[in-house]
Design an enzyme around this catalytic site. Structure first.
Site, mmCIF file in Angstrom:
data_model
loop_
_atom_site.group_PDB
_atom_site.id
_atom_site.type_symbol
_atom_site.label_atom_id
_atom_site.label_comp_id
_atom_site.label_asym_id
_atom_site.label_seq_id
_atom_site.Cartn_x
_atom_site.Cartn_y
_atom_site.Cartn_z
ATOM 1 N N SER A 160 0.832 -1.200 0.000
ATOM 2 C CA SER A 160 0.000 0.000 0.000
ATOM 3 C C SER A 160 0.869 1.254 0.000
ATOM 4 C CB SER A 160 -0.959 -0.055 1.186
ATOM 5 O OG SER A 160 -1.958 0.911 1.078
ATOM 6 N N ASP A 255 -10.516 -3.298 -4.292
ATOM 7 C CA ASP A 255 -9.560 -2.330 -3.784
ATOM 8 C C ASP A 255 -9.586 -1.088 -4.672
ATOM 9 O OD1 ASP A 255 -7.359 -0.905 -2.882
ATOM 10 O OD2 ASP A 255 -5.921 -2.529 -3.145
ATOM 11 N N HIS A 285 -8.295 -4.888 -0.021
ATOM 12 C CA HIS A 285 -7.073 -4.193 0.375
ATOM 13 C C HIS A 285 -6.734 -4.555 1.819
ATOM 14 C CE1 HIS A 285 -4.104 -1.010 -0.264
ATOM 15 N NE2 HIS A 285 -4.253 -0.761 1.037
#
Length: 318
Positions: A160, A255, A285
């Site tokens: 991320s 996501d 996610h």
């Protein structure tokens, strides 16, 4: 593609507990909520040969690091190294939040993993996280002998926000502003802070990371909208990715970052970079830190680690 049952159970549990969306909290509340959920979502970390907390000099004070050595390795053995940048939207996350994935990666790749506790927004907005990550990479390479790592087998990686920072370090290494690395591991990376990709409109509610949550993170990390278009904030907007190291890029189907992650993999390929792209269609996610409920977490982390290990094993001996 239906969502993974384990991921759905996580989402159901969040609703049952009445946990408010992250973007409705202030940063301190979001950090506390994230820390509280770790013991529920994450399995016990694997045993490794050695764990050591360290610090390195940073541009505005010491930067905390944590070094792991794979189980089964000898104390004096010189190992390849993965510099790992944790996720959490540049606002939440720390060395403890990603201790379990780092242990798994160290063992599966048979390497040393050095995790970086870079400064957090909004107290320290962009480019503070980039500056700390770059300082850590420079220090690790400069102290390779003391750390018992091979600087010729150096990789960067993260999930991320950490994937964003890893991609930026890979470009900086190509340009000579930090030591060049040989591999980049980008796990559902944030690559474009413009927030205009179609996935932002597909995922607006019912998930841990939604359009509004991502914009909350970006607003804290890069409060100046004009700076969001700089490539050190949005590596997808770099003029060229040619000459950056081989990459493993993973995206998740549920996501808001899926489109920009896929676009980054395509840009790497178009610019002549070897890239392995893994699309996990049924996942959300942040699933990599939810291994108690989502068995695919360990599977995907091992795939990423084995891709890295294969790269190191295939490198020519000089």
């Amino acid at each position: 593609m239906p969502i993974d049952p384990g991921a759905q159970r996580v989402l159901d549990l969040i609703r049952e507990l009445g946990r408010p969306p992250i973007h409705t909290l202030n940063p301190e509340e979001a950090r506390a909520a994230s820390a509280k959920s770790r013991s529920v979502l994450q399995p016990e970390g694997e045993a490794v040969a050695e764990v050591e907390d360290l610090t390195c000099p940073g541009p505005h004070g010491p930067v905390r690091l944590r070094r792991y050595r794979a189980a089964g390795t000898e104390a004096a053995e010189v190992l390849p190294c993965l510099l790992f940048l944790h996720g959490g939207g540049w606002v939440i996350g720390d060395l403890d939040s990603h201790d379990q994935p780092c242990r798994l990666l160290a063992n599966a790749a048979r390497c040393s993993v050095i995790a970086v506790d870079y400064r957090m927004a909004p107290e320290h907005p962009y480019p503070a996280a980039v500056e700390d990550s770059a300082a850590a990479l420079r220090w690790v390479v400069a102290n390779a002998a003391q750390l018992r790592i091979d600087p010729a087998k150096m990789a960067v990686g993260g999930d991320s926000a950490g994937g964003n920072l890893a991609a930026v370090l890979a470009i900086m290494g190509r340009d000579g502003t930090v030591p060049a690395v040989g591999y980049q591991m980008l796990l559902y990376p944030a690559t474009d802070m413009a927030g205009h990709h179609p996935a932002y409109e597909r995922f607006t509610e019912g998930l841990i990371l939604t359009r509004d949550t991502m914009r909350w993170f970006i607003g804290h990390y890069a409060p100046d909208p004009q700076r969001r278009f700089e490539w050190q904030a949005s590596p997808l907007r770099a003029n060229s990715l040619a000459g950056t190291p081989p990459a493993f890029v993973m995206t998740a189907g549920y996501d808001p970052l899926v489109d920009e992650g896929a676009a980054y993999a395509r840009r790497l390929e178009a610019d002549g970079v070897h890239v392995t792209y893994l699309y996990v269609a049924d996942q959300i996610h942040a699933f990599l830190t939810m291994g108690r409920f989502i068995p695919a977490s360990a599977m995907v982390l091992r795939q990423a680690a084995l891709s890295l290990r294969h790269h190191w094993d295939a490198e020519p001996v000089l």
